[in-house]
Write a protein that holds these residues in place. Sequence first.
Motif, mmCIF file in Angstrom:
data_model
loop_
_atom_site.group_PDB
_atom_site.id
_atom_site.type_symbol
_atom_site.label_atom_id
_atom_site.label_comp_id
_atom_site.label_asym_id
_atom_site.label_seq_id
_atom_site.Cartn_x
_atom_site.Cartn_y
_atom_site.Cartn_z
ATOM 1 N N TYR A 135 9.176 -14.303 -1.219
ATOM 2 C CA TYR A 135 9.160 -14.116 0.235
ATOM 3 C C TYR A 135 7.736 -14.152 0.796
ATOM 4 O O TYR A 135 7.445 -14.890 1.726
ATOM 5 C CB TYR A 135 9.845 -12.799 0.598
ATOM 6 N N TYR A 136 6.834 -13.354 0.236
ATOM 7 C CA TYR A 136 5.470 -13.248 0.759
ATOM 8 C C TYR A 136 4.476 -14.204 0.099
ATOM 9 O O TYR A 136 3.384 -14.403 0.613
ATOM 10 C CB TYR A 136 4.918 -11.830 0.554
ATOM 11 N N GLY A 137 4.815 -14.745 -1.053
ATOM 12 C CA GLY A 137 3.832 -15.518 -1.812
ATOM 13 C C GLY A 137 2.841 -14.551 -2.461
ATOM 14 O O GLY A 137 3.203 -13.472 -2.911
ATOM 15 N N ARG A 138 1.573 -14.965 -2.487
ATOM 16 C CA ARG A 138 0.508 -14.114 -3.061
ATOM 17 C C ARG A 138 0.026 -13.169 -1.961
ATOM 18 O O ARG A 138 -0.519 -13.615 -0.964
ATOM 19 C CB ARG A 138 -0.652 -14.978 -3.543
ATOM 20 N N PHE A 139 0.211 -11.858 -2.167
ATOM 21 C CA PHE A 139 -0.168 -10.901 -1.137
ATOM 22 C C PHE A 139 -0.655 -9.600 -1.745
ATOM 23 O O PHE A 139 -0.518 -9.371 -2.943
ATOM 24 C CB PHE A 139 1.007 -10.646 -0.179
ATOM 25 N N ILE A 140 -1.219 -8.773 -0.917
ATOM 26 C CA ILE A 140 -1.660 -7.441 -1.308
ATOM 27 C C ILE A 140 -0.712 -6.440 -0.675
ATOM 28 O O ILE A 140 -0.432 -6.498 0.514
ATOM 29 C CB ILE A 140 -3.106 -7.149 -0.833
ATOM 30 N N ARG A 141 -0.222 -5.537 -1.482
ATOM 31 C CA ARG A 141 0.662 -4.469 -1.017
ATOM 32 C C ARG A 141 -0.161 -3.190 -0.900
ATOM 33 O O ARG A 141 -0.716 -2.719 -1.886
ATOM 34 C CB ARG A 141 1.795 -4.285 -2.022
ATOM 35 N N VAL A 142 -0.263 -2.661 0.311
ATOM 36 C CA VAL A 142 -0.892 -1.357 0.507
ATOM 37 C C VAL A 142 0.167 -0.310 0.188
ATOM 38 O O VAL A 142 1.215 -0.260 0.825
ATOM 39 C CB VAL A 142 -1.430 -1.187 1.942
ATOM 40 N N CYS A 143 -0.104 0.485 -0.817
ATOM 41 C CA CYS A 143 0.856 1.494 -1.280
ATOM 42 C C CYS A 143 0.596 2.856 -0.646
ATOM 43 O O CYS A 143 1.538 3.629 -0.447
ATOM 44 C CB CYS A 143 0.765 1.625 -2.801
ATOM 45 N N ASP A 144 -0.661 3.147 -0.386
ATOM 46 C CA ASP A 144 -1.059 4.466 0.107
ATOM 47 C C ASP A 144 -2.241 4.296 1.048
ATOM 48 O O ASP A 144 -3.164 3.542 0.746
ATOM 49 C CB ASP A 144 -1.506 5.367 -1.060
ATOM 50 N N LEU A 145 -2.210 4.994 2.170
ATOM 51 C CA LEU A 145 -3.346 5.018 3.089
ATOM 52 C C LEU A 145 -3.316 6.351 3.816
ATOM 53 O O LEU A 145 -2.345 6.655 4.503
ATOM 54 C CB LEU A 145 -3.265 3.863 4.097
ATOM 55 N N VAL A 146 -4.363 7.126 3.635
ATOM 56 C CA VAL A 146 -4.395 8.454 4.267
ATOM 57 C C VAL A 146 -5.841 8.863 4.561
ATOM 58 O O VAL A 146 -6.744 8.597 3.776
ATOM 59 C CB VAL A 146 -3.684 9.512 3.389
ATOM 60 N N THR A 147 -6.001 9.481 5.709
ATOM 61 C CA THR A 147 -7.279 10.083 6.106
ATOM 62 C C THR A 147 -7.102 11.594 6.100
ATOM 63 O O THR A 147 -6.045 12.094 6.499
ATOM 64 C CB THR A 147 -7.680 9.610 7.517
ATOM 65 N N ASP A 148 -8.115 12.301 5.660
ATOM 66 C CA ASP A 148 -8.072 13.760 5.680
ATOM 67 C C ASP A 148 -7.667 14.240 7.073
ATOM 68 O O ASP A 148 -8.176 13.744 8.083
ATOM 69 C CB ASP A 148 -9.439 14.320 5.296
ATOM 70 N N GLN A 149 -6.743 15.160 7.122
ATOM 71 C CA GLN A 149 -6.160 15.608 8.390
ATOM 72 C C GLN A 149 -7.216 16.050 9.403
ATOM 73 O O GLN A 149 -7.083 15.802 10.598
ATOM 74 C CB GLN A 149 -5.179 16.749 8.121
#
Length: 147
Positions: free
Chosen positions: A73-87
């Motif tokens: 579906y996407y071909g060659r891609f990067i999957r962002v699994c986690d993204l968080v900034t300190d609250q």
Amino acid sequence: MNPLSLSIKELMTEDDWRKAFSVMNQLRTHLTENLYLELVRDARKTDGYRMAAIFEEEQLVAVIGFKPMITLYYGRFIRVCDLVTDQARRSKGYGEKLLAHVHQWAKENQYESVALSSGLQRTDAHRFYEQKMDYEKVSYVFKAPLH
């Protein structure tokens, strides 16, 4: 925020990952530190999972986890699994900087796009992805537990 005091560093060692746990745990609240470290080790070994963090004046303030993937579906891609900034440090542009870092990494390594999923309840995050980062909503993600 003084831009000269910011740096982005790839987290390569178990000590680096341990230092990121208190921030990552704000997103992944179900993880103990030991399980988190075990999952990071396994994901790096089997999936090429990578982590990067923003440091402000030597303090880790935001972290991103991502991995290269290939699907029909996407071909060659990067999957962002986690993204968080300190609250205590949100809405200062750290998420945008980390996503830009991943976008640049993807371009340098000949990937075609970046994709991520976000919990249905995270409406502020959705607004950020769609309005600030120009992501488009392309699907729902479904999950079935295997008991």
